[in-house]
Design an enzyme around this catalytic site. Sequence first.
Site, mmCIF file in Angstrom:
data_model
loop_
_atom_site.group_PDB
_atom_site.id
_atom_site.type_symbol
_atom_site.label_atom_id
_atom_site.label_comp_id
_atom_site.label_asym_id
_atom_site.label_seq_id
_atom_site.Cartn_x
_atom_site.Cartn_y
_atom_site.Cartn_z
ATOM 1 N N TYR A 260 7.662 11.602 -3.675
ATOM 2 C CA TYR A 260 7.342 10.165 -3.679
ATOM 3 C C TYR A 260 8.560 9.341 -3.270
ATOM 4 O O TYR A 260 8.496 8.532 -2.330
ATOM 5 C CB TYR A 260 6.845 9.723 -5.071
ATOM 6 C CG TYR A 260 6.892 8.221 -5.265
ATOM 7 C CD1 TYR A 260 6.031 7.386 -4.557
ATOM 8 C CD2 TYR A 260 7.815 7.622 -6.142
ATOM 9 C CE1 TYR A 260 6.086 5.999 -4.713
ATOM 10 C CE2 TYR A 260 7.870 6.249 -6.300
ATOM 11 C CZ TYR A 260 7.005 5.434 -5.580
ATOM 12 O OH TYR A 260 7.068 4.075 -5.727
ATOM 13 N N SER A 261 9.690 9.551 -3.967
ATOM 14 C CA SER A 261 10.843 8.683 -3.692
ATOM 15 C C SER A 261 11.414 8.955 -2.305
ATOM 16 O O SER A 261 11.894 8.035 -1.625
ATOM 17 C CB SER A 261 11.907 8.808 -4.781
ATOM 18 O OG SER A 261 12.292 10.137 -4.983
ATOM 19 N N LYS B 235 9.278 7.024 0.072
ATOM 20 C CA LYS B 235 9.591 5.584 0.026
ATOM 21 C C LYS B 235 10.938 5.319 0.703
ATOM 22 O O LYS B 235 11.097 4.325 1.413
ATOM 23 C CB LYS B 235 9.616 5.078 -1.424
ATOM 24 C CG LYS B 235 8.276 5.036 -2.120
ATOM 25 C CD LYS B 235 7.275 4.061 -1.493
ATOM 26 C CE LYS B 235 7.619 2.606 -1.712
ATOM 27 N NZ LYS B 235 6.538 1.701 -1.225
ATOM 28 N N THR C 49 10.995 0.737 -4.122
ATOM 29 C CA THR C 49 11.258 1.156 -5.507
ATOM 30 C C THR C 49 12.731 1.494 -5.734
ATOM 31 O O THR C 49 13.439 1.880 -4.794
ATOM 32 C CB THR C 49 10.408 2.413 -5.821
ATOM 33 O OG1 THR C 49 10.826 2.969 -7.052
ATOM 34 C CG2 THR C 49 10.565 3.487 -4.757
ATOM 35 N N ASP C 50 13.149 1.413 -6.991
ATOM 36 C CA ASP C 50 14.526 1.813 -7.321
ATOM 37 C C ASP C 50 14.708 3.331 -7.243
ATOM 38 O O ASP C 50 15.839 3.826 -7.225
ATOM 39 C CB ASP C 50 14.925 1.300 -8.714
ATOM 40 C CG ASP C 50 14.064 1.827 -9.857
ATOM 41 O OD1 ASP C 50 13.098 2.583 -9.599
ATOM 42 O OD2 ASP C 50 14.364 1.486 -11.016
ATOM 43 N N GLU C 51 13.581 4.083 -7.189
ATOM 44 C CA GLU C 51 13.706 5.547 -7.179
ATOM 45 C C GLU C 51 14.388 6.069 -5.921
ATOM 46 O O GLU C 51 14.837 7.211 -5.889
ATOM 47 C CB GLU C 51 12.332 6.198 -7.342
ATOM 48 C CG GLU C 51 11.672 5.822 -8.647
ATOM 49 C CD GLU C 51 10.581 6.782 -9.086
ATOM 50 O OE1 GLU C 51 10.449 7.863 -8.489
ATOM 51 O OE2 GLU C 51 9.886 6.453 -10.054
ATOM 52 N N ALA D 180 0.841 -1.204 0.000
ATOM 53 C CA ALA D 180 0.000 0.000 0.000
ATOM 54 C C ALA D 180 0.873 1.250 0.000
ATOM 55 O O ALA D 180 1.781 1.381 0.818
ATOM 56 C CB ALA D 180 -0.909 0.011 1.223
ATOM 57 N N ALA D 181 0.589 2.137 -0.918
ATOM 58 C CA ALA D 181 1.353 3.389 -1.009
ATOM 59 C C ALA D 181 0.653 4.326 -1.970
ATOM 60 O O ALA D 181 -0.169 3.908 -2.787
ATOM 61 C CB ALA D 181 2.768 3.104 -1.525
#
Length: 351
Positions: A157-158, A161, A132-134, A84-85
């Site tokens: 966002y990144s 995360k 994520t890779d971000e 969830a995100a």
Amino acid sequence: MKKTLLITGGAGFIGSHVVRRFVTRYPDYHIINLDKLTYAGNLENLIDIKDAANYTFAKGDICDAELLQKLFGKHNITGVVHLAAESHVDRSIAHPMEFIRTNIMGTVTLLNAAKSAWANDYSDKRLYHISTDEVYGALGSTGFFTEETRYNPHSPYSASKASSDHLVRAYHDTYGLPTVISNCSNNYGENHFPEKLIPLAINNIKNGKPIPVYGKGENVRDWLYVQDHAAAIDLIFHKGKIGETYNIGGHNEWRNIDLILLLCSLMDKKLGRPQGRSAEQITYVTDRAGHDLRYAIDASKIARELGWKPSVTFEQGLEKTVDWYLANDEWLQHVVSGDYEKYYQQMYDGR
Ligand code: NAD
Ligand code: DAU
């Protein structure tokens, strides 16, 4: 049933593929899908398995500590797969706070719930955080992200995360919570919400609308078919080592403009248009703020240690994806009605 697993965000793009995979491959697991059903959550993604005997849907927010406590109290949850995100970079640039709330506060609320329910009895328990890779930032024209690459996120966002990844590691290191993390590159495939590049372009090509390419279209992404990501998640959930991080990627780098040209050519074929017709819809628009130039994952650890590799080539995966969108117009019509129109206008008009 042998075990009960909580999957968060299971009504979203990747989550729905993970839920389906676990429900169908593991009939002796009880799968609870906890999802708030934001604009990105869609129970139509799971229509085929909604009545499965080993599946339960729970509508709710991962920031709701009381709800999480109730779920852990009622069910003997021994495993969590946390997807969830808030997931869209452009939305995070326009409205960062929901990303901070769900991605950071939601993750720490979930960590607290698991920690308190498991009460230091961590045998056969596992909380798996999907990232994520971000978080690694952007690459120049060479090199790859490895599990050791320093975090250097650029978008709200990144950054949110990255923060959630740090919290997951902190709960492992401080409290011994049995966690594992994976960081994946760009996914594509069935049920992808059409705010993201590939489904947005498919939808616009089909409807004769401009295909918005940010900047000069030179940014590079490493694309992975969503069902290959779901297979990697299955493997890491069952075989990954506690406390470890695994990078997942397709070894499949494309400049955005080359990807769009490939997609246009495929759509011309599928729609019976002369080759070159769809590409006429390409429109260069104002670049994304802070746009990361290139992502590319070194996925050698998961290949070496767990034996994972992608099952389809990009051309095969893209064709499956296009065929799915053309065959599922009703799904697409449902998601692009109402709020989507407003979002599209705000994001793209005058860009
Ligand atoms: P998505 O936006 O399609 O789905 C997210 C889901 O989470 C939706 O069903 C939404 O309703 C639910 N959700 C949002 N806020 C919630 C909350 N507060 N409580 C409960 N549920 C909530 O996202 P996705 O693309 O499927 O991504 C899933 C995960 O994988 C995310 O954590 C994302 O960061 C990560 N990821 C995505 C990609 C990608 O290319 N899409 C790549 C790597 C990692
Ligand atoms: O790398 C993993 C990440 O991939 C995930 O963590 C994110 O949740 C997911 O959304 C995705 O992020 P991107 O920003 O890379 O994906 P998006 O589809 O939004 O954009 C892909 C590339 O295409 C990016 O360089 C921006 C560009 N783009 C995007 C849109 C929506 C365009 O040129 N035009 C567009 O209209």
